[in-house]
Design a protein around this motif. Sequence first.
Motif, PDB file in Angstrom:
ATOM      1  N   SER A 113      -5.723  -2.082  -6.126  1.00 55.30           N
ATOM      2  CA  SER A 113      -7.133  -2.445  -6.220  1.00 55.30           C
ATOM      3  C   SER A 113      -7.600  -3.123  -4.937  1.00 55.30           C
ATOM      4  O   SER A 113      -8.705  -2.863  -4.447  1.00 55.30           O
ATOM      5  N   LYS A 114      -6.769  -3.984  -4.384  1.00 59.76           N
ATOM      6  CA  LYS A 114      -7.089  -4.649  -3.119  1.00 59.76           C
ATOM      7  C   LYS A 114      -7.343  -3.635  -2.010  1.00 59.76           C
ATOM      8  O   LYS A 114      -8.217  -3.822  -1.156  1.00 59.76           O
ATOM      9  N   LEU A 115      -6.581  -2.525  -2.032  1.00 63.18           N
ATOM     10  CA  LEU A 115      -6.716  -1.484  -1.012  1.00 63.18           C
ATOM     11  C   LEU A 115      -7.810  -0.479  -1.338  1.00 63.18           C
ATOM     12  O   LEU A 115      -8.063   0.436  -0.547  1.00 63.18           O
ATOM     13  N   GLU A 158       1.534  -4.699 -13.243  1.00 68.42           N
ATOM     14  CA  GLU A 158       0.309  -5.455 -12.978  1.00 68.42           C
ATOM     15  C   GLU A 158       0.203  -5.820 -11.496  1.00 68.42           C
ATOM     16  O   GLU A 158      -0.886  -5.776 -10.905  1.00 68.42           O
ATOM     17  N   LEU A 159       1.326  -6.156 -10.864  1.00 67.56           N
ATOM     18  CA  LEU A 159       1.329  -6.475  -9.443  1.00 67.56           C
ATOM     19  C   LEU A 159       0.953  -5.246  -8.607  1.00 67.56           C
ATOM     20  O   LEU A 159       0.211  -5.347  -7.626  1.00 67.56           O
ATOM     21  N   SER A 160       1.475  -4.077  -9.006  1.00 66.16           N
ATOM     22  CA  SER A 160       1.133  -2.837  -8.298  1.00 66.16           C
ATOM     23  C   SER A 160      -0.353  -2.529  -8.430  1.00 66.16           C
ATOM     24  O   SER A 160      -1.029  -2.188  -7.447  1.00 66.16           O
ATOM     25  N   GLY A 180       7.090   2.522 -11.141  1.00 69.25           N
ATOM     26  CA  GLY A 180       7.519   1.139 -11.270  1.00 69.25           C
ATOM     27  C   GLY A 180       7.952   0.847 -12.677  1.00 69.25           C
ATOM     28  O   GLY A 180       8.235   1.755 -13.461  1.00 69.25           O
ATOM     29  N   ASN A 181       8.024  -0.417 -13.007  1.00 72.86           N
ATOM     30  CA  ASN A 181       8.412  -0.781 -14.369  1.00 72.86           C
ATOM     31  C   ASN A 181       7.379  -1.718 -14.971  1.00 72.86           C
ATOM     32  O   ASN A 181       6.459  -2.187 -14.288  1.00 72.86           O
ATOM     33  N   ALA A 182       7.541  -1.974 -16.242  1.00 73.33           N
ATOM     34  CA  ALA A 182       6.537  -2.759 -16.968  1.00 73.33           C
ATOM     35  C   ALA A 182       6.374  -4.152 -16.376  1.00 73.33           C
ATOM     36  O   ALA A 182       5.283  -4.721 -16.411  1.00 73.33           O
ATOM     37  N   ILE A 201       2.945  14.756  -1.876  1.00 68.27           N
ATOM     38  CA  ILE A 201       2.785  13.585  -2.723  1.00 68.27           C
ATOM     39  C   ILE A 201       3.649  12.433  -2.226  1.00 68.27           C
ATOM     40  O   ILE A 201       4.866  12.588  -2.067  1.00 68.27           O
ATOM     41  N   HIS A 202       3.020  11.311  -1.974  1.00 66.77           N
ATOM     42  CA  HIS A 202       3.765  10.097  -1.635  1.00 66.77           C
ATOM     43  C   HIS A 202       4.256   9.468  -2.926  1.00 66.77           C
ATOM     44  O   HIS A 202       3.464   9.014  -3.750  1.00 66.77           O
ATOM     45  N   VAL A 203       5.565   9.458  -3.115  1.00 63.89           N
ATOM     46  CA  VAL A 203       6.176   8.834  -4.286  1.00 63.89           C
ATOM     47  C   VAL A 203       6.666   7.453  -3.862  1.00 63.89           C
ATOM     48  O   VAL A 203       7.599   7.332  -3.067  1.00 63.89           O
ATOM     49  N   LEU A 204       6.026   6.437  -4.377  1.00 64.42           N
ATOM     50  CA  LEU A 204       6.321   5.059  -3.985  1.00 64.42           C
ATOM     51  C   LEU A 204       7.153   4.401  -5.071  1.00 64.42           C
ATOM     52  O   LEU A 204       6.680   4.193  -6.200  1.00 64.42           O
ATOM     53  N   LEU A 205       8.403   4.086  -4.754  1.00 64.00           N
ATOM     54  CA  LEU A 205       9.314   3.452  -5.701  1.00 64.00           C
ATOM     55  C   LEU A 205       9.187   1.941  -5.576  1.00 64.00           C
ATOM     56  O   LEU A 205       9.448   1.376  -4.514  1.00 64.00           O
ATOM     57  N   THR A 206       8.816   1.286  -6.667  1.00 60.92           N
ATOM     58  CA  THR A 206       8.476  -0.143  -6.584  1.00 60.92           C
ATOM     59  C   THR A 206       9.499  -1.050  -7.241  1.00 60.92           C
ATOM     60  O   THR A 206       9.266  -2.251  -7.372  1.00 60.92           O
ATOM     61  N   GLY A 207      10.643  -0.480  -7.658  1.00 64.97           N
ATOM     62  CA  GLY A 207      11.647  -1.296  -8.334  1.00 64.97           C
ATOM     63  C   GLY A 207      12.394  -2.211  -7.373  1.00 64.97           C
ATOM     64  O   GLY A 207      12.206  -2.187  -6.160  1.00 64.97           O
TER      65      GLY A 207
END
Length: 333
Positions: free
Chosen positions: A70-72, A63-65, A57-59, A5-11
């Motif tokens: 969706s773009k991908l 939406e950016l994520s 990520g966070n709230a 599993i790729h865990v992507l941290l977006t913070g």
Amino acid sequence: MSEIIHVLLTGGVGSRLWPLSRKSRPKQYIDLFGGYSLFELSVKRNFSLTTKLNVVGNADNNELSEKSLSKLGMFDYTNIVEATPRNTAPAIAFAAFTAQPEDILLVTPADHIIKEGPEYTLAVEQAIALAEQDNIVTFGIQPTRPETGYGYIEYSDNNVLSFREKPNAATAQNFLDKGAFLWNSGMFCFKARVFLEELQKYAPQVYTISLSAWEEAKDGRLETLSSLEIPAISVDYAVMEKSAKMKVVPSAFEWSDMGSFEAIYNYLRELGHPVDLEGNMVIGCEKFTAFVGMKNSIFVCTDDANLVLQKEVSQDVKHIYQKLEHEQSLLIK
């Protein structure tokens, strides 16, 4: 069969990349890298090396994520939305709670840039092999300069001897001369079970309160009050610097945490972004801009703020961000 599993941290806000990076659009979502953001490049880079995607990520940035995924054309993934950031140890714990005990998690930040190719693939494969033996694996990058903006790992073969904080210039040069130190990439690989066992052992309060908050979450969205009870702590302090199960993969792939305008400058210059005869660069502006009596300077232009800096002191931009944050300025929103 176990998943990888790729865990992507977006913070993260990317305060050293102000004014490009703001709370409303952190650096990992800025479309500045050949038509893709750092977030999107990370998803693409790890797609063929893993079997599932887990975005944490966070709230504020969810939406950016979602827009980037969706773009991908990525719609099949697990989405964990933190009500409030609590640093990397709880974030990774949430991802581990969603996995099966023997699933292997490849944890990467969303704001780094890595050159795809055989070196990266080999490093991931080596990390997975070590993780299958119940190790907690970190990726160490072979240093190319005495960098003061990165943490370091002292190592021998695949063994981690110590973790070192960001050094001063003299210490960084000493690390480079010794040849037994790697840059700490902030990337990890381990079984979900092994990580949670180590977290429970070395940071039991973080484990217990994170689990309680996760059990109250609905559809992967954590609730604010229970989240605020979780200690905010990095995974390095909570687990990595204490665990006896640490291993490191010395890695040769090109890597940068894109944590400063110097890193952005070097990356863009390699892509052919224009600089003048004295090495000065303009970012974010198409207007004719001239530099007089300046060398290796960067002019950063946005709609509501400009920044002029010497490339070599780009780490100091964070002080401007901190000042604006203290003043509750709208310029960081």
